[in-house]
Design an enzyme around this catalytic site. Sequence first.
Site, short mmCIF file in Angstrom:
data_model
loop_
_atom_site.label_atom_id
_atom_site.label_comp_id
_atom_site.label_asym_id
_atom_site.label_seq_id
_atom_site.Cartn_x
_atom_site.Cartn_y
_atom_site.Cartn_z
N ARG A 256 -3.57 -19.61 -26.91
CA ARG A 256 -3.21 -18.15 -27.10
C ARG A 256 -1.89 -17.83 -26.24
O ARG A 256 -1.94 -18.05 -24.96
CB ARG A 256 -4.41 -17.33 -26.11
CG ARG A 256 -4.44 -16.13 -26.41
CD ARG A 256 -5.45 -15.32 -25.50
NE ARG A 256 -4.81 -15.27 -24.19
CZ ARG A 256 -5.49 -15.12 -22.66
NH1 ARG A 256 -6.83 -15.29 -22.81
NH2 ARG A 256 -4.86 -15.06 -21.83
N HIS A 260 -4.74 -11.78 -22.92
CA HIS A 260 -5.78 -11.77 -23.82
C HIS A 260 -5.92 -10.41 -24.89
O HIS A 260 -6.13 -10.61 -25.83
CB HIS A 260 -7.02 -11.74 -22.92
CG HIS A 260 -8.41 -11.26 -23.70
ND1 HIS A 260 -9.00 -11.94 -24.32
CD2 HIS A 260 -9.14 -10.11 -23.55
CE1 HIS A 260 -10.11 -11.47 -24.75
NE2 HIS A 260 -10.29 -10.38 -24.33
N TYR A 269 -3.44 -15.30 -13.85
CA TYR A 269 -4.34 -16.63 -13.66
C TYR A 269 -3.81 -18.00 -14.49
O TYR A 269 -4.65 -18.88 -14.38
CB TYR A 269 -5.91 -16.01 -14.46
CG TYR A 269 -5.78 -15.28 -15.64
CD1 TYR A 269 -5.61 -16.30 -16.77
CD2 TYR A 269 -5.91 -14.05 -16.00
CE1 TYR A 269 -5.79 -15.73 -18.17
CE2 TYR A 269 -5.79 -13.50 -17.21
CZ TYR A 269 -5.81 -14.25 -18.39
OH TYR A 269 -5.78 -13.70 -19.48
#
Length: 358
Positions: A256, A260, A269
Amino acid sequence: MATVVHFEVHYTQYLNEKAEIIDSLPPFAEDPKNLLPLYRAMTLTRLFDKKAVSLQRTGQLGTYASSLGQEAISVAIGHVMVPEDTLLTSYREYGAQLQRGVTMTELLLYWGGDERGMAYQGSRQDFPISVPVASQIPHAVGVGYAIKLRREPRVAVCVLGDGATSKGDFYEAINAAGVWNLPVVFVINNNCWAISVPLEGQTHAQTLAQKAIAAGIPGEQVDGNDVIALRDRIDNAVEKARHGEGPCLIEALTYRLCDHTTADDASRYREQAEVETRWGFDPRQRLRTYLTQVGAWDETQEQALQTEFSQQVEEAVQKYLDTPPQAPESMFDYLYETLPTTLSGQRQAAIARGKAHA
Ligand SMILES: Cc1ncc(C[n+]2csc(CCOP(=O)(O)OP(=O)(O)O)c2C)c(N)n1
Ligand SMILES: [Mg+2]
């Protein structure tokens, strides 16, 4: 101690990250011209995606889930399915949906909060995007069961994320599909993350493909950034399912490259260096490099394609922005044949509020 049974998980790659062919190509890929539709579909998906993020950033769209870097998976799926098949997917597989006749305007309406965007006019048999994680997987089993009962030459293709494979729905669904030998192909878009949970926090299994073993169905891995490998393996699974040979689980390994969703900030993160490294695996660039090397693509064609698709995207956006919003009371339209009194009171209140804000 005797070995009762022995299992293996195979991995397929034809076009590696350096855009080199490392295995003898499947017949469809021998002529590079056959790869152009896949390249076009990846390019359209990426342009659409970039525009959708911009619309969200300028307050013209709700939360949006990008497919950046993962386009090859859905593009390959859309390419091998026939119109009569059914697609059941989570929320990033625009590359498949666009090829199946879902319009960019419909996708924008959906992410703009208008459910009419999920009443696909051009792809009636496909399911709406599933935001609840994994809920589409048992639905796919239901569709597969119906197809089998009716003896139709159709297939259900179900797309899910790596995170979804931790849910009970997934295990129950692949188990049932195996027992009933259903025409369902499960494709895992393993993009290494489930929001902020990395794959190693998701499972202790070496592969996600091996989860098929417990269900007694074939499971395999494929390079999810190699559209040739994806097209080859997904086509193989779909055609087997179509001919009564049962379900299959394909784990497509990708990454990815985006947050998100637009409501996320992945820099909180994960390391930027990891993302930069993964840009080196970009599936669209990989195919472009290969097509250029074999003389099937050049800069002039690229510019023309970008112009053509940018216009298409702009037209779809305009249509979305020009769509009058639904009346607030429409939320009650499909709940009951006859609304209970309490809800008809709420419906009247919604009408009154709508008028007050008109
Ligand atoms: C049933 C359910 N639980 C939690 C959520 C919140 N949620 C949205 S996306 C997501 C992570 C999904 O990860 P993955 O399956 O890997 O798909 P990806 O977003 O990476 O494509 C979660 C937990 C949800 N939408 N539905
Ligand atoms: Mg994921």
